[in-house]
Every structure is written in C-alpha cells, then in structure tokens.
Scaffold this motif. Structure first.
Motif, PDB file in Angstrom:
ATOM      1  N   SER A  21       5.352   3.989   6.812  1.00 18.02           N
ATOM      2  CA  SER A  21       4.906   4.106   5.433  1.00 18.02           C
ATOM      3  C   SER A  21       5.430   2.920   4.637  1.00 18.02           C
ATOM      4  O   SER A  21       6.494   2.375   4.947  1.00 18.02           O
ATOM      5  CB  SER A  21       5.432   5.403   4.807  1.00 18.02           C
ATOM      6  OG  SER A  21       4.964   6.535   5.491  1.00 18.02           O
ATOM      7  N   SER A  30      -3.568   0.114  -6.641  1.00 16.81           N
ATOM      8  CA  SER A  30      -4.962   0.025  -6.229  1.00 16.81           C
ATOM      9  C   SER A  30      -5.581  -1.357  -6.437  1.00 16.81           C
ATOM     10  O   SER A  30      -6.690  -1.609  -5.969  1.00 16.81           O
ATOM     11  CB  SER A  30      -5.800   1.074  -6.958  1.00 16.81           C
ATOM     12  OG  SER A  30      -5.724   0.879  -8.351  1.00 16.81           O
ATOM     13  N   SER A  71      -4.125   3.110   6.843  1.00 16.48           N
ATOM     14  CA  SER A  71      -4.744   3.924   5.807  1.00 16.48           C
ATOM     15  C   SER A  71      -3.924   3.769   4.536  1.00 16.48           C
ATOM     16  O   SER A  71      -2.811   3.230   4.563  1.00 16.48           O
ATOM     17  CB  SER A  71      -4.823   5.393   6.228  1.00 16.48           C
ATOM     18  OG  SER A  71      -3.521   5.926   6.438  1.00 16.48           O
ATOM     19  N   ARG A  72      -4.470   4.245   3.447  1.00 12.39           N
ATOM     20  CA  ARG A  72      -3.751   4.147   2.179  1.00 12.39           C
ATOM     21  C   ARG A  72      -4.071   5.348   1.323  1.00 12.39           C
ATOM     22  O   ARG A  72      -5.165   5.931   1.425  1.00 12.39           O
ATOM     23  CB  ARG A  72      -4.095   2.849   1.438  1.00 12.39           C
ATOM     24  CG  ARG A  72      -5.536   2.730   0.969  1.00 12.39           C
ATOM     25  CD  ARG A  72      -5.808   1.312   0.443  1.00 12.39           C
ATOM     26  NE  ARG A  72      -5.051   1.035  -0.773  1.00 12.39           N
ATOM     27  CZ  ARG A  72      -4.867  -0.198  -1.243  1.00 12.39           C
ATOM     28  NH1 ARG A  72      -5.343  -1.247  -0.589  1.00 12.39           N
ATOM     29  NH2 ARG A  72      -4.177  -0.381  -2.377  1.00 12.39           N
ATOM     30  N   ASP A  73      -3.120   5.691   0.474  1.00 11.72           N
ATOM     31  CA  ASP A  73      -3.283   6.751  -0.509  1.00 11.72           C
ATOM     32  C   ASP A  73      -2.972   6.140  -1.866  1.00 11.72           C
ATOM     33  O   ASP A  73      -1.799   5.955  -2.219  1.00 11.72           O
ATOM     34  CB  ASP A  73      -2.337   7.918  -0.188  1.00 11.72           C
ATOM     35  CG  ASP A  73      -2.561   9.109  -1.092  1.00 11.72           C
ATOM     36  OD1 ASP A  73      -3.090   8.939  -2.212  1.00 11.72           O
ATOM     37  OD2 ASP A  73      -2.182  10.221  -0.695  1.00 11.72           O
ATOM     38  N   ASN A  74      -4.014   5.807  -2.609  1.00 13.24           N
ATOM     39  CA  ASN A  74      -3.791   5.120  -3.886  1.00 13.24           C
ATOM     40  C   ASN A  74      -3.090   6.022  -4.904  1.00 13.24           C
ATOM     41  O   ASN A  74      -2.385   5.537  -5.782  1.00 13.24           O
ATOM     42  CB  ASN A  74      -5.116   4.611  -4.435  1.00 13.24           C
ATOM     43  CG  ASN A  74      -5.599   3.365  -3.690  1.00 13.24           C
ATOM     44  OD1 ASN A  74      -4.882   2.807  -2.860  1.00 13.24           O
ATOM     45  ND2 ASN A  74      -6.816   2.947  -3.965  1.00 13.24           N
ATOM     46  N   LYS A  76      -0.677   7.933  -4.237  1.00 13.85           N
ATOM     47  CA  LYS A  76       0.749   7.906  -3.903  1.00 13.85           C
ATOM     48  C   LYS A  76       1.290   6.490  -3.802  1.00 13.85           C
ATOM     49  O   LYS A  76       2.464   6.297  -3.453  1.00 13.85           O
ATOM     50  CB  LYS A  76       0.987   8.643  -2.579  1.00 13.85           C
ATOM     51  CG  LYS A  76       0.677  10.125  -2.637  1.00 13.85           C
ATOM     52  CD  LYS A  76       0.991  10.797  -1.300  1.00 13.85           C
ATOM     53  CE  LYS A  76       0.722  12.298  -1.380  1.00 13.85           C
ATOM     54  NZ  LYS A  76       1.022  12.980  -0.093  1.00 13.85           N
ATOM     55  N   THR A  78       0.896   4.249  -1.607  1.00 17.80           N
ATOM     56  CA  THR A  78       1.489   4.124  -0.275  1.00 17.80           C
ATOM     57  C   THR A  78       0.421   3.706   0.742  1.00 17.80           C
ATOM     58  O   THR A  78      -0.706   4.197   0.695  1.00 17.80           O
ATOM     59  CB  THR A  78       2.138   5.444   0.171  1.00 17.80           C
ATOM     60  OG1 THR A  78       3.135   5.816  -0.784  1.00 17.80           O
ATOM     61  CG2 THR A  78       2.789   5.305   1.534  1.00 17.80           C
ATOM     62  N   TYR A  80      -0.092   3.293   5.018  1.00 19.30           N
ATOM     63  CA  TYR A  80       0.453   3.843   6.255  1.00 19.30           C
ATOM     64  C   TYR A  80      -0.041   3.043   7.459  1.00 19.30           C
ATOM     65  O   TYR A  80      -1.089   2.407   7.434  1.00 19.30           O
ATOM     66  CB  TYR A  80       0.012   5.293   6.434  1.00 19.30           C
ATOM     67  CG  TYR A  80       0.352   6.190   5.266  1.00 19.30           C
ATOM     68  CD1 TYR A  80      -0.586   6.477   4.283  1.00 19.30           C
ATOM     69  CD2 TYR A  80       1.627   6.758   5.149  1.00 19.30           C
ATOM     70  CE1 TYR A  80      -0.272   7.301   3.212  1.00 19.30           C
ATOM     71  CE2 TYR A  80       1.939   7.579   4.083  1.00 19.30           C
ATOM     72  CZ  TYR A  80       0.987   7.852   3.118  1.00 19.30           C
ATOM     73  OH  TYR A  80       1.299   8.665   2.057  1.00 19.30           O
TER      74      TYR A  80
END
Length: 123
Positions: A21, A30, A71-74, A76, A78, A80
């Motif tokens: 992470s 973002s 992958s990404r979680d905008n 959060k 973060t 990965y």
C-alpha cells in the motif's frame, strides 16, 4: 508537502503473496498518476506498474503481467500493488511514485517518491 508512505513489505516464501500500500497525503490524490517501481541491489530501478488518475488505464512490466495488479482508491488516497506467485527475483525495495502526468510516471520522472518498502522472497 506531498508525502508518500509505503507499507506491506516483508519476507515471504516463493509462491506466496503480498499486498503493498502507498498512502498519499498533502495534496489531492486524484490529480496524480501513480506508479510502483522496484530496485534490487546492483540493478537499475525499474517500473513495475502504473495507473492513471481515474484508474482506467494501467501498464505493467512485461515479465510481471498476470502476477502483479495495481489499483487505487481515490477516496482513501491510496494506491495498491497486489503481488502473487512471488519469486526470489522479485526481491527488491519497492517504491511508489506520484506524477503530474501518466507519461512522467512511465518514464520515471515522477514528481514525488516514497522511501520504499523491502520485499524479500525466499526460495
């Protein structure tokens, strides 16, 4: 000040998996394209994977396709890196990077870099 902090590295046996992470702070996550790089002792740093701002475009180093997933979680802030079927040759320090453009990430000219997390794969 933009900061990138990697986590999730460690020691794993060949064939195992790890999920790295990278948490980003200090800016709007973002707006950045993101990438993972790695560097083994005596070897030049290399691109592992890259992902566009919205996550719709990804690129992988050819030898890693099918084993690694970025992958990404905008929400959060973060990004990965899921690493499966790990091999001893995957042993390296893994860095995440944030770039103003996707091309910057692909070419290693990212604006910001983390300090890295060690991944060691034993045979």
């Amino acid at each position: 000040q933009v900061q990138l902090v990697e986590s999730g590295g460690g020691l794993v046996q060949a064939g195992g998996s790890l999920r790295l992470s990278c948490a980003v702070s200090g800016s709007i996550f973002s707006i950045y394209s993101m990438g993972w790089f790695r560097q083994a002792p005596g070897i030049q740093r290399e691109l592992v994977a890259a992902i566009s701002r919205g996550g719709g475009v990804t690129n992988y180093a050819d030898p890693l396709k099918g084993r690694f997933t970025i992958s990404r979680d905008n929400a959060k802030s973060t990004v990965y890196l899921q690493m499966n079927s790990l091999k001893p040759e995957d042993t390296a320090v893994y860095y995440c990077a944030a770039g103003s453009t996707y091309q910057d990430v692909l070419t290693g000219r990212s604006n910001y870099w983390g300090r890295g997390t060690q991944v060691t794969v034993s045979s």
